[in-house]
Motif scaffolding. Structure first.
Motif, PDB file in Angstrom:
ATOM      1  N   LYS A 140      20.403 112.260  20.288  1.00 24.37           N
ATOM      2  CA  LYS A 140      19.005 113.480  20.169  1.00 24.37           C
ATOM      3  C   LYS A 140      17.748 113.381  19.859  1.00 24.37           C
ATOM      4  N   GLY A 141      17.399 112.246  20.400  1.00 22.37           N
ATOM      5  CA  GLY A 141      15.814 111.898  20.518  1.00 22.37           C
ATOM      6  C   GLY A 141      15.629 110.346  19.702  1.00 22.37           C
ATOM      7  N   SER A 142      13.619 110.057  19.981  1.00 18.21           N
ATOM      8  CA  SER A 142      13.723 108.997  19.036  1.00 18.21           C
ATOM      9  C   SER A 142      12.310 109.999  17.819  1.00 18.21           C
ATOM     10  N   LEU A 143      12.375 108.810  16.926  1.00 20.00           N
ATOM     11  CA  LEU A 143      10.787 109.335  16.527  1.00 20.00           C
ATOM     12  C   LEU A 143       9.722 108.726  16.934  1.00 20.00           C
ATOM     13  N   TYR A 144       8.750 109.213  18.085  1.00 21.27           N
ATOM     14  CA  TYR A 144       7.220 108.706  18.464  1.00 21.27           C
ATOM     15  C   TYR A 144       6.236 108.363  18.050  1.00 21.27           C
ATOM     16  N   ILE A 145       6.202 107.500  17.723  1.00 19.84           N
ATOM     17  CA  ILE A 145       4.979 105.973  16.640  1.00 19.84           C
ATOM     18  C   ILE A 145       3.477 105.978  17.521  1.00 19.84           C
ATOM     19  N   ARG A 146       2.364 106.254  17.368  1.00 20.85           N
ATOM     20  CA  ARG A 146       1.831 106.991  17.941  1.00 20.85           C
ATOM     21  C   ARG A 146       0.734 105.967  16.904  1.00 20.85           C
ATOM     22  N   PRO A 147       0.315 104.559  17.380  1.00 22.67           N
ATOM     23  CA  PRO A 147      -0.833 104.238  16.600  1.00 22.67           C
ATOM     24  C   PRO A 147      -2.330 103.974  17.469  1.00 22.67           C
ATOM     25  N   LEU A 148      -3.910 104.559  16.595  1.00 24.42           N
ATOM     26  CA  LEU A 148      -4.549 104.257  17.877  1.00 24.42           C
ATOM     27  C   LEU A 148      -5.927 103.885  16.197  1.00 24.42           C
ATOM     28  N   LEU A 149      -6.824 103.031  17.249  1.00 22.44           N
ATOM     29  CA  LEU A 149      -7.902 102.516  16.875  1.00 22.44           C
ATOM     30  C   LEU A 149      -8.638 102.860  17.368  1.00 22.44           C
ATOM     31  N   ILE A 150      -9.678 103.199  16.597  1.00 20.68           N
ATOM     32  CA  ILE A 150     -11.145 104.447  17.264  1.00 20.68           C
ATOM     33  C   ILE A 150     -12.158 104.029  16.468  1.00 20.68           C
ATOM     34  N   GLY A 151     -13.402 104.048  16.851  1.00 18.45           N
ATOM     35  CA  GLY A 151     -14.570 103.417  16.840  1.00 18.45           C
ATOM     36  C   GLY A 151     -15.032 105.013  15.709  1.00 18.45           C
ATOM     37  N   SER A 152     -14.701 104.999  14.381  1.00 19.26           N
ATOM     38  CA  SER A 152     -14.829 106.367  13.880  1.00 19.26           C
ATOM     39  C   SER A 152     -16.548 106.014  13.320  1.00 19.26           C
ATOM     40  N   GLY A 153     -17.120 105.378  13.008  1.00 23.81           N
ATOM     41  CA  GLY A 153     -18.834 105.300  12.866  1.00 23.81           C
ATOM     42  C   GLY A 153     -19.821 106.352  13.385  1.00 23.81           C
ATOM     43  N   ALA A 154     -21.059 106.540  13.429  1.00 22.37           N
ATOM     44  CA  ALA A 154     -22.053 107.408  13.868  1.00 22.37           C
ATOM     45  C   ALA A 154     -22.936 106.212  14.553  1.00 22.37           C
ATOM     46  N   ALA A 155     -22.796 106.202  16.003  1.00 23.20           N
ATOM     47  CA  ALA A 155     -23.309 105.536  16.468  1.00 23.20           C
ATOM     48  C   ALA A 155     -24.278 105.579  18.440  1.00 23.20           C
ATOM     49  N   LEU A 156     -25.481 106.656  17.847  1.00 28.69           N
ATOM     50  CA  LEU A 156     -26.097 107.227  18.533  1.00 28.69           C
ATOM     51  C   LEU A 156     -26.457 106.573  19.958  1.00 28.69           C
ATOM     52  N   GLY A 157     -26.494 104.815  19.820  1.00 35.36           N
ATOM     53  CA  GLY A 157     -26.715 104.603  20.641  1.00 35.36           C
ATOM     54  C   GLY A 157     -25.761 103.827  21.651  1.00 35.36           C
ATOM     55  N   VAL A 158     -25.916 103.322  22.308  1.00 31.55           N
ATOM     56  CA  VAL A 158     -24.339 102.554  23.627  1.00 31.55           C
ATOM     57  C   VAL A 158     -24.552 101.304  23.158  1.00 31.55           C
ATOM     58  N   GLN A 159     -23.830 101.363  21.608  1.00 29.62           N
ATOM     59  CA  GLN A 159     -23.596 100.014  20.804  1.00 29.62           C
ATOM     60  C   GLN A 159     -22.493 100.140  20.313  1.00 29.62           C
ATOM     61  N   PRO A 160     -21.198  98.771  20.179  1.00 27.11           N
ATOM     62  CA  PRO A 160     -20.275  99.263  19.454  1.00 27.11           C
ATOM     63  C   PRO A 160     -20.623  99.867  17.853  1.00 27.11           C
TER      64      PRO A 160
END
Length: 355
Positions: A140-160
């Motif tokens: 009948k289907g499956s459980l799709y699992i979506r792991p995310l890894l994101i830069g969540s901190g504030a950084a206005l300049g082009v930097q990690p």
């Protein structure tokens, strides 16, 4: 066997906490779309440090600073895998450690810390167990699992980013596409630069929005998806919007080499390995579009897609049809893959039981 420290949710739909509270899923009507489940997993880390402890929480929206790196500079990667039930009702994952390794490669390319393979797999297991009532019955289907890894901190300049978030959410799904595919070759817009210089070989968030335009145009013309060519010569096939591509000629199965512009799919890797065991000669090499048009069969592979036959490819208004159906190579490989994923066929300990 795996057990979660989270209190078990009810097996009856209409009960439970979080985003899936009160949701009644009708398995027969399930498609490939987002259905909120009960819990998500969240783990945070600062730049220069390692991920350590994460936790489950009720599914909810995520709050981000407008200056977060993911919003401004797309510093992020993601993965996709599935939990499926066996004939006995067991819950199985398919090669989750491979997803963990691929996320680590992507994270290194984008200057992000990444959970270890063990942390990744354990987090997936916890999330699946917590949302087990949303795993469809076998077939009948499956459980799709979506792991995310994101830069969540504030950084206005082009930097990690100064802070990173690893997050997992899930959704019950059924087939991504129904029936064989009709592909249109795209020779004006490209999904990735060739070789190791770009991000085509990692599951970067940046890879997907740029392909919306050719996909939308192709679907308005009646096609299922786009078959992209390499940006260097516009002469070799690479992959579709979300899938790897294989061509079959006699007993030879060929697929474009994952040289940095093609995503090294987990399903792709698995097909290469067990197709050889089944007696096929499998080759990873450059494939000219004209050669693909001479193939006996063409099929696509991916986590969402599984293994799917291509009914036709259209290139410069020339439409070529391929063999599909019960006696096709694609069907044999599909049956083998599903047999392994659901525990019916034993193969290299590729499945992990989580309940």
């Amino acid at each position: 066997m795996y057990t979660s420290s989270v209190a078990p949710t009810s097996q009856a739909f209409g009960e439970g906490g979080g985003g899936g509270k009160g949701r009644n899923v009708k398995w027969e009507e399930l498609g490939f779309g987002f259905v909120p489940t009960d819990f998500m997993y969240v783990m945070k880390c600062s730049l220069g440090h390692n991920f350590s402890h994460g936790s489950l929480s009720p599914f909810s929206t995520v709050s981000l600073n407008p200056s977060a790196s993911i919003l401004n500079y797309a510093q992020g990667v993601f993965e996709g895998l599935k939990a499926q039930r066996s004939e006995e009702g067991r819950i199985l994952l398919f090669r989750p450690e491979e997803n963990a390794r691929r996320m680590k490669i992507g994270a290194e390319r984008l200057c992000m810390p990444c959970p270890s393979v063990e942390q990744f797999v354990n987090a997936v297991k916890k999330t699946v167990v917590a949302n087990r009532r949303f795993i469809p019955p076998l077939g009948k289907g499956s459980l799709y699992i979506r792991p995310l890894l994101i830069g969540s901190g504030a950084a206005l300049g082009v930097q990690p980013s100064p802070e990173f978030t690893f997050l997992i959410y899930t959704s019950p799904v059924n087939s991504y596409r129904k029936g064989p595919l009709d592909l249109k070759v795209e020779n004006k817009l490209f999904r990735a630069i060739p070789g190791y210089g770009g991000t085509g070989g990692i599951k970067s968030i940046t890879n997907y929005a740029p392909i919306y335009r050719p996909i939308i145009e192709a679907r308005t013309q009646g096609f299922s998806d786009v078959l992209f060519l390499d940006a260097a010569t516009a002469n070799h096939i690479e992959e579709t919007s979300t899938c790897n591509v294989f061509v079959v000629k006699g007993n030879i199965i060929s697929t474009p080499v994952a040289d940095g512009s093609i995503l090294p799919g987990i399903t792709r890797k698995s097909i290469i390995e067990f197709a050889t065991d089944l007696g096929y000669q499998v080759m990873e090499r450059d494939i000219e579009v004209e050669e693909a048009l001479q193939a006996d069969e063409v099929f696509c592979t991916g986590t969402a897609m599984g293994v799917k036959s291509v009914a036709s490819v259209t290139y410069n208004n020339r439409r070529v049809q391929y063999k599909t159906g019960a006696d096709s190579v694609c069907q044999k490989l599909y049956d083998t893959l599903v047999g392994i994923q659901t525990g019916r066929i034993e193969n290299r300990n590729w499945t992990v039981q989580v309940d």
